[in-house]
Design an enzyme around this catalytic site. Structure first.
Site, PDB file in Angstrom:
ATOM      1  N   GLY A  15       0.780  -1.230   0.000  1.00 15.00           N
ATOM      2  CA  GLY A  15       0.000   0.000   0.000  1.00 15.00           C
ATOM      3  C   GLY A  15       0.811   1.279   0.000  1.00 15.00           C
ATOM      4  CE  LYS A  38       5.958   2.961  -8.463  1.00 18.35           C
ATOM      5  NZ  LYS A  38       5.892   2.318  -7.135  1.00 18.35           N
ATOM      6  CG  ASP A  55       1.009   1.876  -7.931  1.00 18.34           C
ATOM      7  OD1 ASP A  55      -0.221   1.723  -7.752  1.00 18.34           O
ATOM      8  OD2 ASP A  55       1.848   1.013  -7.623  1.00 18.34           O
ATOM      9  N   GLY A 118       9.371   4.526  -4.001  1.00 14.65           N
ATOM     10  CA  GLY A 118      10.147   3.411  -4.517  1.00 14.65           C
ATOM     11  C   GLY A 118       9.272   2.347  -5.143  1.00 14.65           C
ATOM     12  CB  ALA A 119       9.644  -0.205  -7.437  1.00 15.37           C
ATOM     13  CG  LEU A 208      -9.833   2.670   4.304  1.00 17.13           C
ATOM     14  CD1 LEU A 208      -9.212   3.970   3.804  1.00 17.13           C
ATOM     15  CD2 LEU A 208     -10.900   2.968   5.371  1.00 17.13           C
TER      16      LEU A 208
END
Length: 226
Positions: A15, A38, A55, A118-119, A208
């Site tokens: 997440g 990113k 993302d 980051g990844a 959520l």
């Protein structure tokens, strides 16, 4: 005062982007200008405008500065595999230097609040023996750690915090993202993390149904960051 952070996770799919967009939304609600990066993303969709990563698109949506997609995500690969493997298949040399310049340019915009995401986890390989953590070191950014709360997260979180410190960077804060709400002894696990991680907990985000940036921001405390 401009603030910028590198956001990482205890693993992949914990997440990071969900929390990052929440932090950016919270900053915007405080009247701050926002930007996000990113540097490398795999698992991208082919579109008429080029490769697009979900993302990175989500991060761009929370940037108040007029940034282009490429400014946010300069290196994109279609396969949903480790970035260094995707780069190898594409014939691209994925180095720290290739990611450093575009992220420095992003930071040069001097938004009030900037996040570089980051990844995967902290030690994601790049070309040769370099890791994505070397980019965070080159940028000299404090780190926000997203802890994906599930069985085993304590060890992952503590090892990541140790690696961040070993790399000479400061852990500015961490966020408990409850991936598995049925985690046994959830409260005790969260208490242990709070006792052992050397930084403030910026929030505890429950699982959520619709984890929008606005919904996530309600559970975050931006004022705990230095």
């Amino acid at each position: 005062m401009n603030a910028a952070y590198f956001i990482t996770g205890t693993d992949t799919d914990v997440g990071k982007t969900t929390i990052a967009t929440g932090l950016l939304y919270a900053a915007r609600q405080l009247g701050k200008t926002t930007a996000a990066g990113k540097p490398v993303a795999s698992g991208c969709e082919v579109t008429p405008k080029g490769l697009r990563n979900a993302d990175a698109v989500a991060l761009l949506a929370e940037c108040s500065l007029p940034l282009s997609y490429t400014q946010v995500n300069p290196v994109a690969f279609e396969p949903a595999i480790a970035p260094h493997l995707a780069a190898r298949e594409a014939g691209v040399e994925l180095t720290v230097q290739s990611l450093l310049a575009p992220m420095q340019q992003l930071l040069a915009n001097q938004a009030d609040f900037t996040l570089i995401e980051g990844a995967g986890g902290w030690r994601v390989p790049l070309a040769d023996q370099a890791n994505l953590s070397d980019l965070a070191k080159a940028l000299k950014l404090p780190v926000i750690l997203v802890v994906g709360v599930r069985l085993g997260c304590i060890s992952h979180a503590l090892l990541t915090a140790e690696a961040i410190a070993r790399d000479g960077l400061s852990l500015a804060g961490w966020v408990a993202n409850i991936i598995d709400p049925k985690t046994s002894r959830l409260e005790e696990n969260l208490a242990t993390l709070a006792e052992r991680l050397p930084a403030p907990c910026l929030g505890r985000v429950p699982k959520l149904k619709q984890p929008s940036a606005e919904a996530v921001a309600e559970y975050l405390q931006l004022d705990l960051l230095d």
